[in-house]
Design a protein around this motif. Structure first.
Motif, mmCIF file in Angstrom:
data_model
loop_
_atom_site.group_PDB
_atom_site.id
_atom_site.type_symbol
_atom_site.label_atom_id
_atom_site.label_comp_id
_atom_site.label_asym_id
_atom_site.label_seq_id
_atom_site.Cartn_x
_atom_site.Cartn_y
_atom_site.Cartn_z
ATOM 1 N N TYR A 1 -77.640 -57.381 26.929
ATOM 2 C CA TYR A 1 -76.468 -56.536 27.152
ATOM 3 C C TYR A 1 -76.340 -55.604 25.957
ATOM 4 N N LEU A 2 -76.542 -54.313 26.191
ATOM 5 C CA LEU A 2 -76.507 -53.310 25.130
ATOM 6 C C LEU A 2 -75.311 -52.394 25.346
ATOM 7 N N TRP A 3 -74.434 -52.331 24.373
ATOM 8 C CA TRP A 3 -73.257 -51.479 24.442
ATOM 9 C C TRP A 3 -73.439 -50.270 23.544
ATOM 10 N N GLU A 4 -73.069 -49.106 24.063
ATOM 11 C CA GLU A 4 -73.138 -47.859 23.302
ATOM 12 C C GLU A 4 -71.766 -47.198 23.254
ATOM 13 N N LYS A 5 -71.573 -46.423 22.206
ATOM 14 C CA LYS A 5 -70.394 -45.569 22.086
ATOM 15 C C LYS A 5 -70.876 -44.213 21.628
ATOM 16 N N SER A 6 -70.610 -43.219 22.440
ATOM 17 C CA SER A 6 -71.036 -41.847 22.132
ATOM 18 C C SER A 6 -72.528 -41.780 21.823
ATOM 19 N N GLY A 7 -73.328 -42.537 22.588
ATOM 20 C CA GLY A 7 -74.779 -42.497 22.446
ATOM 21 C C GLY A 7 -75.349 -43.359 21.332
ATOM 22 N N LYS A 8 -74.510 -44.064 20.605
ATOM 23 C CA LYS A 8 -74.984 -44.919 19.508
ATOM 24 C C LYS A 8 -74.754 -46.391 19.860
ATOM 25 N N LEU A 9 -75.730 -47.205 19.564
ATOM 26 C CA LEU A 9 -75.655 -48.639 19.820
ATOM 27 C C LEU A 9 -74.564 -49.265 18.951
#
Length: 128
Positions: free
Chosen positions: A104-112
């Motif tokens: 499960y990989l979460w990103e915010k504004s394209g950053k991990l």
């Protein structure tokens, strides 16, 4: 850190509360019921919509039942372009070797921003 309880909140909810806007999942197995529940739960908590992308990896060994495939199509269509709900897309790995990861990989504004790996497939029984 090893998580053993409250996996739903740790893995599927809290990163979105903290502002993550994309969730990338690679799981051996998954159900459309889980995707639908997850999207509805985020909405019920008034969390801004996120982009959920799922890759199911064990279809290389077992294929996918027509009922499950139709369910994923339904979830994708049901929430498409509805402003207050998260978007969902699903893909299958059909070439060998099969992939039985649970990532499960979460990103915010394209950053991990968060990564979880373990034994929980994207199914309600895995998270309960």
């Amino acid at each position: 850190m090893i998580l053993t309880d409250n996996l739903v909140n740790h893995i599927l909810i809290n990163p979105a509360i903290k502002g993550a806007d994309k969730l990338r999942i690679i799981a051996g197995y998954a159900t459309p019921q889980m995707a639908s529940w997850h999207i509805q739960r985020l909405n019920d908590l008034h969390i801004p919509p996120i982009d959920i992308s799922l890759i199911i990896g064990m279809t290389a060994n077992h294929g996918i039942e027509q009922m499950l495939h139709n369910g994923f199509i339904d979830v994708t269509k049901r929430y498409k372009n509805i402003e207050d709900y998260s978007s969902f897309q699903c893909q299958y790995i059909f070439d060998s070797p099969p992939v039985n990861s649970k990532l499960y990989l979460w990103e915010k504004s394209g950053k991990l921003v968060d990564v979880f790996i373990g034994s929980a497939d994207y199914t309600q029984s895995s998270f309960n």
